[in-house]
Motif scaffolding. Structure first.
Motif, mmCIF file in Angstrom:
data_model
loop_
_atom_site.group_PDB
_atom_site.id
_atom_site.type_symbol
_atom_site.label_atom_id
_atom_site.label_comp_id
_atom_site.label_asym_id
_atom_site.label_seq_id
_atom_site.Cartn_x
_atom_site.Cartn_y
_atom_site.Cartn_z
ATOM 1 N N ASP A 87 0.845 -1.194 0.000
ATOM 2 C CA ASP A 87 0.000 0.000 0.000
ATOM 3 C C ASP A 87 0.882 1.247 0.000
ATOM 4 O O ASP A 87 1.890 1.313 0.718
ATOM 5 N N ARG A 290 -8.584 -0.798 -3.283
ATOM 6 C CA ARG A 290 -8.023 -0.142 -2.101
ATOM 7 C C ARG A 290 -7.662 1.326 -2.360
ATOM 8 O O ARG A 290 -7.461 2.090 -1.420
ATOM 9 N N THR A 293 -8.964 4.580 -0.317
ATOM 10 C CA THR A 293 -9.481 4.169 0.996
ATOM 11 C C THR A 293 -8.980 5.109 2.086
ATOM 12 O O THR A 293 -7.779 5.365 2.199
#
Length: 296
Positions: A87, A290, A293
């Motif tokens: 991420d 994702r 988010t």
């Protein structure tokens, strides 16, 4: 070799600014007069031209990274399932105050971390108590190596003055157990190392409430025993200007249970957004679900 990008940006900003500024103060007029007299087209020397061109660019990047938002990449699974390996996140650099680039000294206070915040900080290292009563910090449990220059990310569990007990994954704050509700087994991809560990130990996902924050955690009680709190490095009462922080992957997080509290002076900012997520070639690629988010 470890690089402090903020220090590099600060150094380049000063270097380019000094080169450009000194040239304009002491050399520019004489050089221009000489070239004009010779009928030549004016051009800055290459080092000055580079400094003049790059100074504003590097300065803007330094200011944005230091006082607005800074990107980080998640390298490990200690914050799963909230933050996945790969991420790319943004960190709010003014959430807790403005700090000097590279030196990290706060010069404007704008608040303090709240329970449940996900924070990025300069890792303080392990706390070691010497025979003479002094306290030192090191990069391993016996403090025999220096503390590496690393930024870590964890969740704030205990605030200064809180009385904390931690036994396995059970947290008690000021005598009140932290509420958690079991959701179900972790679902992942066996081809990914980070997922495989959770899957192989039968990780269960729980929803935990810390103050106003509901977030997910992973529990792997069969993986290994984790230190209880209080212990030699982390007292039951969180010291002033310090925070007890833990990862959301509770049995796979090297956090305050191991090395002690996180000093307020080490804070870098509050994580608030996932702007990209890369799961690797052949194991998911870009995880578009994702992106965007908000981090809770």
């Amino acid at each position: 070799m470890e690089f402090d990008f903020s220090a590099i940006l600060l150094g380049l900003t000063v270097l380019f600014g000094v080169v450009w500024g000194l040239d304009r103060l002491f050399l520019y007029k004489k050089r221009k007069t000489r070239l004009d007299a010779a009928g030549d087209e004016y051009r800055d020397p290459v080092p000055v031209d580079w400094a003049r061109s790059l100074f504003p660019v590097v300065l803007v990047v330094l200011l944005l990274r230091s006082f607005v938002a800074e990107p980080f990449r998640i390298p490990s699974g200690s914050m799963m399932p909230t933050l996945d390996v790969g991420d790319f996140i943004l960190v709010n650099k003014f959430a807790y105050g403005l700090r000097m680039p590279a030196f990290n000294n706060k010069f404007v206070s704008m608040g303090e971390p709240k329970r449940g915040d996900v924070v990025v900080f300069r890792w303080p290292g392990y706390t070691c108590h010497q025979a003479d009563g002094s306290v030192v910090h090191g990069g391993n449990q016996d403090c025999s190596i220096p503390v590496p220059n690393q930024n870590w990310i964890k969740r704030v569990i205990g605030l200064p003055g809180d009385t904390i007990e931690v036994h396995d994954s059970q947290i008690v704050i000021d005598g009140k157990p932290v509420v958690a509700e079991e959701i179900g087994p972790f679902v992942g991809n066996h081809a990914r190392h980070a997922d495989e560990e959770l899957l192989s130990y039968g990780a269960m996902i729980w929803k935990e409430r810390l103050g106003p924050v509901d977030h997910l955690i992973a529990r792997m009680p069969n993986r290994m025993a984790t230190p209880s709190v209080p212990n030699a490095n982390m007292p039951s009462v969180v010291p002033d200007n310090c925070y007890l922080v833990m990862g959301d992957d509770r049995e796979n997080s090297e956090d305050s249970r191991w090395w002690g509290c996180m000093p307020e002076k080490n804070l870098a900012g509050k994580a608030f957004l996932i702007w990209m997520s890369w799961k690797g070639w052949g194991t998911g690629g870009v995880d578009f679900s994702r992106i965007g988010t908000v981090i809770h």
